[in-house]
Design an enzyme around this catalytic site. Structure first.
Site, PDB file in Angstrom:
ATOM      1  N   ASN A 148      15.381  -2.924 -15.710  1.00 43.37           N
ATOM      2  CA  ASN A 148      15.464  -4.283 -15.144  1.00 43.37           C
ATOM      3  C   ASN A 148      16.890  -4.750 -14.927  1.00 43.37           C
ATOM      4  OD1 ASN A 148      12.724  -4.623 -14.968  1.00 43.37           O
ATOM      5  ND2 ASN A 148      12.543  -5.484 -17.027  1.00 43.37           N
TER       6      ASN A 148
ATOM      7  N   LYS B 174       2.416   2.749 -12.273  1.00 47.53           N
ATOM      8  CA  LYS B 174       1.990   1.358 -12.092  1.00 47.53           C
ATOM      9  C   LYS B 174       1.367   1.193 -10.715  1.00 47.53           C
ATOM     10  CE  LYS B 174       5.530  -1.085 -14.764  1.00 47.53           C
ATOM     11  NZ  LYS B 174       6.584  -2.103 -14.619  1.00 47.53           N
TER      12      LYS B 174
ATOM     13  N   ARG C 216     -14.897   3.913 -10.714  1.00 50.90           N
ATOM     14  CA  ARG C 216     -14.241   3.921 -12.034  1.00 50.90           C
ATOM     15  C   ARG C 216     -13.097   4.919 -12.144  1.00 50.90           C
ATOM     16  NH1 ARG C 216     -19.616   3.412 -13.397  1.00 50.90           N
ATOM     17  NH2 ARG C 216     -20.154   1.258 -13.947  1.00 50.90           N
TER      18      ARG C 216
ATOM     19  N   HIS D 267      14.451  -6.926  -1.459  1.00 50.58           N
ATOM     20  CA  HIS D 267      14.594  -6.596  -2.872  1.00 50.58           C
ATOM     21  C   HIS D 267      15.880  -5.813  -3.173  1.00 50.58           C
ATOM     22  CE1 HIS D 267      13.343  -5.805  -6.968  1.00 50.58           C
ATOM     23  NE2 HIS D 267      13.524  -4.505  -6.773  1.00 50.58           N
TER      24      HIS D 267
ATOM     25  N   GLU E 124       5.977   0.551 -22.204  1.00 49.91           N
ATOM     26  CA  GLU E 124       6.857  -0.585 -21.914  1.00 49.91           C
ATOM     27  C   GLU E 124       7.177  -1.447 -23.115  1.00 49.91           C
ATOM     28  OE1 GLU E 124       5.018  -2.368 -18.227  1.00 49.91           O
ATOM     29  OE2 GLU E 124       7.138  -2.393 -17.741  1.00 49.91           O
TER      30      GLU E 124
ATOM     31  N   HIS F  91      17.840  -7.134 -12.225  1.00 49.97           N
ATOM     32  CA  HIS F  91      16.590  -7.693 -11.716  1.00 49.97           C
ATOM     33  C   HIS F  91      16.305  -9.125 -12.147  1.00 49.97           C
ATOM     34  CE1 HIS F  91      15.919  -3.697 -10.213  1.00 49.97           C
ATOM     35  NE2 HIS F  91      14.733  -4.010  -9.727  1.00 49.97           N
TER      36      HIS F  91
ATOM     37  N   LYS G 297      14.609   7.941 -13.892  1.00 50.31           N
ATOM     38  CA  LYS G 297      13.457   7.038 -14.057  1.00 50.31           C
ATOM     39  C   LYS G 297      12.370   7.726 -14.882  1.00 50.31           C
ATOM     40  CE  LYS G 297      10.282   3.679 -12.698  1.00 50.31           C
ATOM     41  NZ  LYS G 297       9.582   2.826 -11.766  1.00 50.31           N
TER      42      LYS G 297
ATOM     43  N   HIS H 272      15.337 -11.316  -9.145  1.00 47.10           N
ATOM     44  CA  HIS H 272      14.073 -12.058  -9.037  1.00 47.10           C
ATOM     45  C   HIS H 272      14.326 -13.540  -8.795  1.00 47.10           C
ATOM     46  CE1 HIS H 272      11.902  -8.616 -11.358  1.00 47.10           C
ATOM     47  NE2 HIS H 272      11.889  -8.414 -10.053  1.00 47.10           N
TER      48      HIS H 272
ATOM     49  N   GLU I 287      18.619   0.923  -5.978  1.00 50.54           N
ATOM     50  CA  GLU I 287      17.983   1.396  -7.216  1.00 50.54           C
ATOM     51  C   GLU I 287      18.656   2.689  -7.713  1.00 50.54           C
ATOM     52  OE1 GLU I 287      15.737  -0.533  -8.717  1.00 50.54           O
ATOM     53  OE2 GLU I 287      14.941  -1.773  -7.081  1.00 50.54           O
TER      54      GLU I 287
ATOM     55  N   ARG J 188      12.175   0.972 -21.238  1.00 51.98           N
ATOM     56  CA  ARG J 188      11.863   0.669 -19.842  1.00 51.98           C
ATOM     57  C   ARG J 188      12.547  -0.616 -19.373  1.00 51.98           C
ATOM     58  NH1 ARG J 188       6.137   1.422 -16.559  1.00 51.98           N
ATOM     59  NH2 ARG J 188       6.075   3.647 -16.692  1.00 51.98           N
TER      60      ARG J 188
HETATM   61  N1  LIG Z   1       4.739   0.825  -8.844  1.00 56.76           N
HETATM   62  C1  LIG Z   1       5.994   0.649  -9.166  1.00 56.76           C
HETATM   63  O1  LIG Z   1       6.446   1.048 -10.233  1.00 56.76           O
HETATM   64  C2  LIG Z   1       6.908  -0.032  -8.202  1.00 56.76           C
HETATM   65  C3  LIG Z   1       8.295   0.008  -8.406  1.00 56.76           C
HETATM   66  C4  LIG Z   1       9.124  -0.584  -7.466  1.00 56.76           C
HETATM   67  C5  LIG Z   1       8.580  -1.216  -6.360  1.00 56.76           C
HETATM   68  N2  LIG Z   1       7.227  -1.252  -6.198  1.00 56.76           N
HETATM   69  C6  LIG Z   1       6.628  -1.896  -5.028  1.00 56.76           C
HETATM   70  O2  LIG Z   1       7.045  -1.204  -3.868  1.00 56.76           O
HETATM   71  C7  LIG Z   1       6.969  -2.094  -2.768  1.00 56.76           C
HETATM   72  C8  LIG Z   1       8.192  -1.893  -1.891  1.00 56.76           C
HETATM   73  O3  LIG Z   1       8.215  -0.549  -1.454  1.00 56.76           O
HETATM   74  P1  LIG Z   1       8.871  -0.159  -0.049  1.00 56.76           P
HETATM   75  O4  LIG Z   1      10.213  -0.769   0.031  1.00 56.76           O
HETATM   76  O5  LIG Z   1       8.724   1.297   0.108  1.00 56.76           O
HETATM   77  O6  LIG Z   1       7.972  -0.980   0.989  1.00 56.76           O
HETATM   78  P2  LIG Z   1       6.911  -0.497   2.108  1.00 56.76           P
HETATM   79  O7  LIG Z   1       5.900   0.386   1.531  1.00 56.76           O
HETATM   80  O8  LIG Z   1       6.450  -1.732   2.770  1.00 56.76           O
HETATM   81  O9  LIG Z   1       7.820   0.337   3.112  1.00 56.76           O
HETATM   82  C9  LIG Z   1       8.848  -0.321   3.816  1.00 56.76           C
HETATM   83  C10 LIG Z   1       8.680  -0.151   5.338  1.00 56.76           C
HETATM   84  O10 LIG Z   1       9.105   1.154   5.693  1.00 56.76           O
HETATM   85  C11 LIG Z   1       8.123   1.794   6.482  1.00 56.76           C
HETATM   86  N3  LIG Z   1       8.225   3.221   6.171  1.00 56.76           N
HETATM   87  C12 LIG Z   1       8.018   3.818   4.977  1.00 56.76           C
HETATM   88  N4  LIG Z   1       8.328   5.112   5.046  1.00 56.76           N
HETATM   89  C13 LIG Z   1       8.746   5.352   6.299  1.00 56.76           C
HETATM   90  C14 LIG Z   1       9.234   6.508   6.976  1.00 56.76           C
HETATM   91  N5  LIG Z   1       9.401   7.679   6.346  1.00 56.76           N
HETATM   92  N6  LIG Z   1       9.555   6.389   8.292  1.00 56.76           N
HETATM   93  C15 LIG Z   1       9.444   5.188   8.916  1.00 56.76           C
HETATM   94  N7  LIG Z   1       9.016   4.063   8.332  1.00 56.76           N
HETATM   95  C16 LIG Z   1       8.672   4.151   7.035  1.00 56.76           C
HETATM   96  C17 LIG Z   1       6.823   1.155   6.101  1.00 56.76           C
HETATM   97  O11 LIG Z   1       5.878   1.247   7.150  1.00 56.76           O
HETATM   98  C18 LIG Z   1       7.255  -0.293   5.842  1.00 56.76           C
HETATM   99  O12 LIG Z   1       7.271  -1.006   7.040  1.00 56.76           O
HETATM  100  C19 LIG Z   1       6.824  -3.491  -3.332  1.00 56.76           C
HETATM  101  O13 LIG Z   1       5.505  -3.941  -3.138  1.00 56.76           O
HETATM  102  C20 LIG Z   1       7.095  -3.310  -4.804  1.00 56.76           C
HETATM  103  O14 LIG Z   1       6.387  -4.226  -5.612  1.00 56.76           O
HETATM  104  C21 LIG Z   1       6.398  -0.667  -7.082  1.00 56.76           C
HETATM  105 ZN   LIG Z   2      13.728  -2.968  -8.172  1.00 54.19          ZN
END
Ligand SMILES: NC(=O)c1ccc[n+]([C@@H]2O[C@H](COP(=O)([O-])OP(=O)(O)OC[C@H]3O[C@@H](n4cnc5c(N)ncnc54)[C@H](O)[C@@H]3O)[C@@H](O)[C@H]2O)c1
Ligand SMILES: [Zn+2]
Length: 372
Positions: free
Chosen positions: A248, A146, A124, A267, A240, A251, A230, A255, A188, A244
């Site tokens: 977008n 999130k 929990r 992305h 939201e 976006h 942010k 999307h 971003e 917030r």
């Molecule tokens: N929670 C939120 O508010 C929020 C906001 C935006 C995006 N997201 C989510 O984030 C995700 C995308 O994040 P991302 O682009 O970081 O993807 P990811 O976590 O898959 O990382 C991208 C790649 O980079 C590699 N990597 C990360 N850090 C590294 C480092 N320092 N050295 C070498 N390799 C490294 C990872 O192994 C992976 O292969 C999506 O799922 C998206 O939905 C969430």
């Molecule tokens: Zn984005």
């Protein structure tokens, strides 16, 4: 030098936490954990790539406060599922972690979303600390609380809000991030300047070459200013309901591009193209200052990002991909636009989204925004 630090206030004061930004912060993770999330055991969740690079450093740093062990999964978006959430949770149960444990999310946005959802649901709810390692995770995904996973019906549809106890941003870790991933994160940062801060946008324009080259003197500044923006938006609108939405910008088109290409375009690239398209839509509707799309195009290209919609994606395809959401909500498409660089557009009623006629959107998308 004192660490850079940004305070995030999310709803009530108890949910407030610090984002510490410093080269070398990973090796000092123990101090941060001791100050914000003392626990009898630490579960470090990381994908296989990040675990092999930084897992041991993280565990050694935490060991000064309490025993730390690693839980890993295969890297990449396809792992952000209920199955991986279940496997990680089961592994933690098997090793006997209790309610006095703390989760540490070490990785990109996939890891943050997944590990955060484990933390939100394990017995929990456990406290958690985020150690973002990708640029996108540092300036976007790790701010706002999130968490969640992707399901067959769509991305991020099952999850929870859970603010971390602290976020440790070590900009040195960006040295190993693949260049494409780094550029995706930069989209971003450009967005943050575009919606909120003209001087930050101009700073990015002036320093584009150094930023793209990974200049270690510029990255902490970039990361801090983006996080401040942010965090400011999230703090102003924790549930939201309003501001917030400005995050977008770019976006809606992004999307649509992602959907129309079955997520074949990363992305960050989709957002880059989306911002130019949405600036052009705003210009056509008389909401966005003339010349904004051209300025965005120039800045994005200097950062190695695309500004054109791929030619095989015509206006029809994009509009029907975009209206996937619209039908679900039974309302017309609303857009988070900017009035000029540094300022989100507001409707007459003060809303953070505006309605644009489908005809205007169609004609702009058809004419290929960004080609000017
Ligand atoms: N929670 C939120 O508010 C929020 C906001 C935006 C995006 N997201 C989510 O984030 C995700 C995308 O994040 P991302 O682009 O970081 O993807 P990811 O976590 O898959 O990382 C991208 C790649 O980079 C590699 N990597 C990360 N850090 C590294 C480092 N320092 N050295 C070498 N390799 C490294 C990872 O192994 C992976 O292969 C999506 O799922 C998206 O939905 C969430
Ligand atoms: Zn984005």
């Amino acid at each position: 030098v004192r660490d850079r630090c940004v305070r995030v206030t999310a709803g009530d004061a108890r949910a407030s936490y610090d984002v510490v930004i410093a080269p070398g912060a990973l090796a000092r993770l123990g101090e941060l954990a001791a100050a914000t999330a003392r626990a009898s055991r630490y579960a470090v969740i990381a994908d296989a790539t990040v675990a092999s690079l930084y897992g041991n450093t993280a565990c050694e740093a935490l060991a000064r406060v309490g025993p730390a062990e690693q839980f890993t999964f295969r890297q990449g978006e396809p792992s952000k599922t209920r199955e991986t959430w279940a496997r990680l949770s089961d592994a933690m149960l098997e090793r006997g972690l209790g309610r006095d444990a703390c989760v540490v999310a070490l990785g990109g946005g996939v890891t943050g979303d997944l590990a955060g959802f484990v933390a939100a649901t394990y017995m929990r709810g456990l406290p958690w600390i985020q150690v973002p390692t990708s640029l996108l995770a540092m300036i976007d995904a790790s701010i706002g609380g999130k968490t969640g996973v992707d399901v067959p019906a769509g991305k991020n549809l099952v999850g929870a809000f859970l603010q971390p106890r602290a976020v440790a941003v070590d900009t040195d870790l960006l040295a190993t991030l693949p260049p494409d991933e780094f550029r995706n994160g930069l989209a971003e940062a450009v967005k943050h300047g575009a919606i909120c801060d003209a001087s930050y946008f101009a700073w990015i324009e002036e320093n584009a070459a150094g930023i793209l080259g990974g200049d270690a003197a510029l990255l902490p500044e970039l990361v801090q200013r983006s996080i401040e923006i942010k965090a400011g938006v999230v703090s102003a609108d924790p549930h939201e309901h309003g501001q917030r939405a400005s995050l977008n910008f770019g976006h809606t088109v992004a999307h649509a591009i992602e959907r129309a290409t079955a997520f074949g375009i990363p992305h960050g690239q989709a957002v880059a193209v989306g911002m130019v398209a949405e600036a052009a839509i705003g210009e056509a509707a008389g909401i966005t200052k003339a010349g904004t799309a051209a300025r965005l195009t120039h800045a994005l290209r200097a950062l190695g990002l695309p500004a054109h919609i791929p030619p095989h994606l015509d206006a029809e395809t994009l509009l029907s991909a975009a209206s996937g959401d619209k039908k679900a909500r039974g309302s017309r498409l609303r857009w988070a636009l900017i009035s000029q660089i540094g300022q989100a557009a507001r409707s007459e009623g003060g809303e953070w989204t505006v309605e644009i006629s489908e005809q205007t959107v169609h004609s702009v998308l058809q004419s290929g925004p960004g080609s000017a």
